[in-house]
Scaffold this motif. Sequence first.
Motif, PDB file in Angstrom:
ATOM      1  N   LEU A  88       0.857  -1.240  -0.005  1.00  0.00           N
ATOM      2  CA  LEU A  88       0.000  -0.039  -0.165  1.00  0.00           C
ATOM      3  C   LEU A  88       0.626   1.127   0.028  1.00  0.00           C
ATOM      4  O   LEU A  88       0.334   2.308  -0.648  1.00  0.00           O
ATOM      5  N   ALA A  89       1.845   1.387   1.039  1.00  0.00           N
ATOM      6  CA  ALA A  89       2.671   2.461   0.815  1.00  0.00           C
ATOM      7  C   ALA A  89       3.503   2.719  -0.438  1.00  0.00           C
ATOM      8  O   ALA A  89       3.717   3.718  -0.841  1.00  0.00           O
ATOM      9  N   VAL A 430       3.619   9.943   3.396  1.00  0.00           N
ATOM     10  CA  VAL A 430       3.420   9.941   1.618  1.00  0.00           C
ATOM     11  C   VAL A 430       1.970   9.612   1.287  1.00  0.00           C
ATOM     12  O   VAL A 430       1.582  10.310   0.425  1.00  0.00           O
ATOM     13  N   ALA A 431       1.364   8.553   2.102  1.00  0.00           N
ATOM     14  CA  ALA A 431      -0.112   8.659   1.791  1.00  0.00           C
ATOM     15  C   ALA A 431      -0.909   9.803   1.927  1.00  0.00           C
ATOM     16  O   ALA A 431      -1.886   9.866   0.969  1.00  0.00           O
ATOM     17  N   ILE A 432      -0.820  10.421   3.150  1.00  0.00           N
ATOM     18  CA  ILE A 432      -1.560  11.453   3.289  1.00  0.00           C
ATOM     19  C   ILE A 432      -1.123  12.709   2.130  1.00  0.00           C
ATOM     20  O   ILE A 432      -2.245  13.460   1.658  1.00  0.00           O
ATOM     21  N   CYS A 433       0.028  12.884   1.783  1.00  0.00           N
ATOM     22  CA  CYS A 433       0.303  13.737   0.730  1.00  0.00           C
ATOM     23  C   CYS A 433      -0.605  13.403  -0.621  1.00  0.00           C
ATOM     24  O   CYS A 433      -0.950  14.184  -1.307  1.00  0.00           O
ATOM     25  N   ILE A 434      -0.385  12.172  -1.002  1.00  0.00           N
ATOM     26  CA  ILE A 434      -1.037  11.553  -2.171  1.00  0.00           C
ATOM     27  C   ILE A 434      -2.707  12.140  -2.138  1.00  0.00           C
ATOM     28  O   ILE A 434      -3.380  12.495  -2.828  1.00  0.00           O
ATOM     29  N   LEU A 435      -3.157  11.946  -0.956  1.00  0.00           N
ATOM     30  CA  LEU A 435      -4.871  11.866  -0.604  1.00  0.00           C
ATOM     31  C   LEU A 435      -4.982  13.506  -0.940  1.00  0.00           C
ATOM     32  O   LEU A 435      -6.019  14.168  -1.485  1.00  0.00           O
ATOM     33  N   PRO A 552     -10.371   7.389  -2.417  1.00  0.00           N
ATOM     34  CA  PRO A 552      -9.221   7.769  -1.368  1.00  0.00           C
ATOM     35  C   PRO A 552      -9.093   6.459  -0.247  1.00  0.00           C
ATOM     36  O   PRO A 552      -8.524   6.702   0.492  1.00  0.00           O
ATOM     37  N   PHE A 553      -9.746   5.414  -0.577  1.00  0.00           N
ATOM     38  CA  PHE A 553      -9.910   4.372   0.010  1.00  0.00           C
ATOM     39  C   PHE A 553      -8.393   3.658   0.225  1.00  0.00           C
ATOM     40  O   PHE A 553      -8.077   3.373   1.503  1.00  0.00           O
ATOM     41  N   LEU A 554      -7.561   3.657  -0.796  1.00  0.00           N
ATOM     42  CA  LEU A 554      -6.299   2.907  -0.230  1.00  0.00           C
ATOM     43  C   LEU A 554      -5.251   3.490   0.407  1.00  0.00           C
ATOM     44  O   LEU A 554      -4.591   3.144   1.184  1.00  0.00           O
ATOM     45  N   PRO A 555      -5.322   4.945   0.123  1.00  0.00           N
ATOM     46  CA  PRO A 555      -4.350   5.769   1.016  1.00  0.00           C
ATOM     47  C   PRO A 555      -4.822   5.789   2.557  1.00  0.00           C
ATOM     48  O   PRO A 555      -4.057   5.713   3.370  1.00  0.00           O
ATOM     49  N   SER A 558      -3.819   2.605   4.123  1.00  0.00           N
ATOM     50  CA  SER A 558      -2.595   2.669   4.399  1.00  0.00           C
ATOM     51  C   SER A 558      -2.345   3.225   5.500  1.00  0.00           C
ATOM     52  O   SER A 558      -1.532   2.683   6.406  1.00  0.00           O
ATOM     53  N   VAL A 559      -2.548   4.516   5.536  1.00  0.00           N
ATOM     54  CA  VAL A 559      -2.358   5.213   7.088  1.00  0.00           C
ATOM     55  C   VAL A 559      -2.879   4.399   8.245  1.00  0.00           C
ATOM     56  O   VAL A 559      -2.323   4.393   9.228  1.00  0.00           O
ATOM     57  N   PHE A 560      -4.050   3.688   8.139  1.00  0.00           N
ATOM     58  CA  PHE A 560      -4.632   3.166   9.097  1.00  0.00           C
ATOM     59  C   PHE A 560      -3.926   1.988   9.624  1.00  0.00           C
ATOM     60  O   PHE A 560      -3.473   1.732  10.822  1.00  0.00           O
ATOM     61  N   MET A 561      -3.363   1.068   8.470  1.00  0.00           N
ATOM     62  CA  MET A 561      -2.579  -0.069   8.948  1.00  0.00           C
ATOM     63  C   MET A 561      -1.065   0.436   9.553  1.00  0.00           C
ATOM     64  O   MET A 561      -0.617  -0.232  10.492  1.00  0.00           O
ATOM     65  N   ASN A 562      -0.658   1.720   8.889  1.00  0.00           N
ATOM     66  CA  ASN A 562       0.643   2.240   9.561  1.00  0.00           C
ATOM     67  C   ASN A 562       0.371   2.563  10.742  1.00  0.00           C
ATOM     68  O   ASN A 562       1.483   2.244  11.727  1.00  0.00           O
ATOM     69  N   VAL A 563      -0.413   3.118  11.126  1.00  0.00           N
ATOM     70  CA  VAL A 563      -0.638   3.776  12.523  1.00  0.00           C
ATOM     71  C   VAL A 563      -0.918   2.696  13.636  1.00  0.00           C
ATOM     72  O   VAL A 563      -0.488   2.788  14.644  1.00  0.00           O
ATOM     73  N   TYR A 564      -1.711   1.808  13.048  1.00  0.00           N
ATOM     74  CA  TYR A 564      -2.095   0.683  13.991  1.00  0.00           C
ATOM     75  C   TYR A 564      -0.844  -0.235  14.341  1.00  0.00           C
ATOM     76  O   TYR A 564      -0.478  -0.661  15.509  1.00  0.00           O
ATOM     77  N   LEU A 565       0.094  -0.274  13.251  1.00  0.00           N
ATOM     78  CA  LEU A 565       1.384  -0.844  13.565  1.00  0.00           C
ATOM     79  C   LEU A 565       2.210  -0.171  14.475  1.00  0.00           C
ATOM     80  O   LEU A 565       2.917  -0.761  15.358  1.00  0.00           O
ATOM     81  N   MET A 566       2.121   1.031  14.224  1.00  0.00           N
ATOM     82  CA  MET A 566       2.872   2.170  15.154  1.00  0.00           C
ATOM     83  C   MET A 566       2.453   2.014  16.781  1.00  0.00           C
ATOM     84  O   MET A 566       3.196   2.095  17.695  1.00  0.00           O
TER      85      MET A 566
END
Length: 624
Positions: A88-89, A430-435, A552-555, A558-566
């Motif tokens: 996703l990233a 990066v995902a936020i910037c794309i969005l 906007p679903f994929l970015p 991606s943000v959700f998965m990244n934050v959840y892993l963090m």
Amino acid sequence: MPSSSSLTRMLYQALRRFGQKLVRRHTLEQYVAKISTAGRLSTLDIVALGVVNTVGAGVYVLAGEVASDKAGPSIVICFLVAALSSVLAALCYAEFSARVPHSASAYLYNYVTVGELWAFITGWNLILSYVTGAASVARAWSLAFDNLIGNQISQTLHESIPLNIPHVFAEYPDFFAMGLMLLFTGLLAVRASEFVLVTTVFTVVNVLVLGFVIISGFLKGKLHNWQLTEEDYIMTMFRLNDTSPLGPLGYGGFVPFGFQGILRGAATCFYAFTGFDSVVTIAEEAQNLQRSVPMGIVISVFICFLVYFGVSSALTLMVPYYQLQPGSPLPEAFLHIGWAPARYVVAIGALCALSASILDSMFLLRWMTFVMADDGLLFGVLARIDSKTSIPIVATVVSGIITALMTSFFRLTDLVDLMSFGTLLTYSLVAICILIVRYQPELNDEENEAEAQEENGPAAEKLTLWRLFCPGSSTPTPLSGRVVYVCFSLLALLLLLLCLVLVQWPVLLLFENPLLIIVVVLLLILITGITGVIWRQPQSPTLLYFKVPALPFLPIMSVFMNVYLMMQLTLGTWALFGVWMLIGFAIYFGYGIHHAYNRDPISCSMAHARHSWELEDTIPYTIG
């Protein structure tokens, strides 16, 4: 004496100028990073490039750390989750490379498309990733070498210089790893081009050794090691008779530490996929841009997952997970199954892979430090280039010393988690910037001024509930762009709250508490509604060779998965990251914000180009 209205106006103008500094952008003309020959690389070339730059030290560093006390045999699922998040990233990276078709990093993408503050945060996090990446690998190198000589180094240092500051520093300062980092720093400060052949040989040795490990593991492994019970644990304790420490048993079986263990392990395993961005940094050289880049990303990540899956499976089949020792698990596994000579073969392969990874991280660290200093965001002395070698000597030495200190005083687990944290945050940015960029109008400076005047006039757009879902324009407008800004700000807050709830109360526990179910459902409804508002806004019509699908679903995913892993990482990791960001903001607001735009664009461009050629001659395509 000025009136209150004039003071208010002066304060407004000061805040406005301050805000403009935070979002000022560079132009591509200031980054003549390199001149490439477009169309040289096929899809197969790009896949090979991604695999070579991703399959490196990760498996040697992570296997024992994750399997021993976080995930057990389910480490294979951890790698799968990390691979999905990486894909996703990487797709978001691919669109950025299409918007800014020059070989560079997320730092440049953000500086050109979003603005200075976002670029600084991204660049500062990339520096953290490279520092902790090199430090963790050097620490692993020291542990692997120490294991070969009977742990004499660690025992001597632990007895003579114990630190006795648990949860902050390592048990002892690893001066051997520190000296190793200083040695690499000295070599890179003298000359760099001679290391290309060395890293190539190291990569080949690494691939051969990993293949040997996978085949040996499936031949000599026991499926019972994925079904261990408390009885097996007790029998192992009696057999070893305290001669070797055991890790925790957990619940036993294939998932001994539960679903939370898999998530914690996946957050750490993200470390192993941090090389895929090398694919998008050379996107402009692909023969078929629309096809090669996305396919190259997905295929290379999938191949890397298969390698990590094979190695981690072989390791946990050969050795019970609670007997794995962090630092050098693969060589010890062959000692466990009675193949003592193979232990040294695998150890040599590990040292080769770790050495190549240190060189790679140090190159990237030096390059990022130099570029940010040359842009004025870091201290200008770091951008000085030696006239004889064309090497940024100050950036090399300073970054090497900082990395050596972190190598010596921090534990391997803390370094790996900190690198994963910084990388996850960078990919989220990066995902936020794309969005954001996809929904913004593309206006030049004159049009911006005219638009601002129009917004203050009678013809300005009015925001209504109807316009939220039916904007009435096929192209982005200033109003629709602001709607996306506000909506995503709310969405980021809601995603953060949802992750906090899911981390504090795992999914299984939610069903036992109706109040938690109501909170989660309410958050999901709000997230879905705000996502729907963003989805209805007009997107930029700019033609690109690749765009992230399902916006906007994929970015957002991606943000959700990244934050959840963090969120799965420890409080200590969050605290260390907070200290790092405080240092970064002190540098930016104390120095960078005042010097960033005082640089001469022509000299910046020449310096970037000169150093890019030096990099290209040494370790091509790894500037990510």
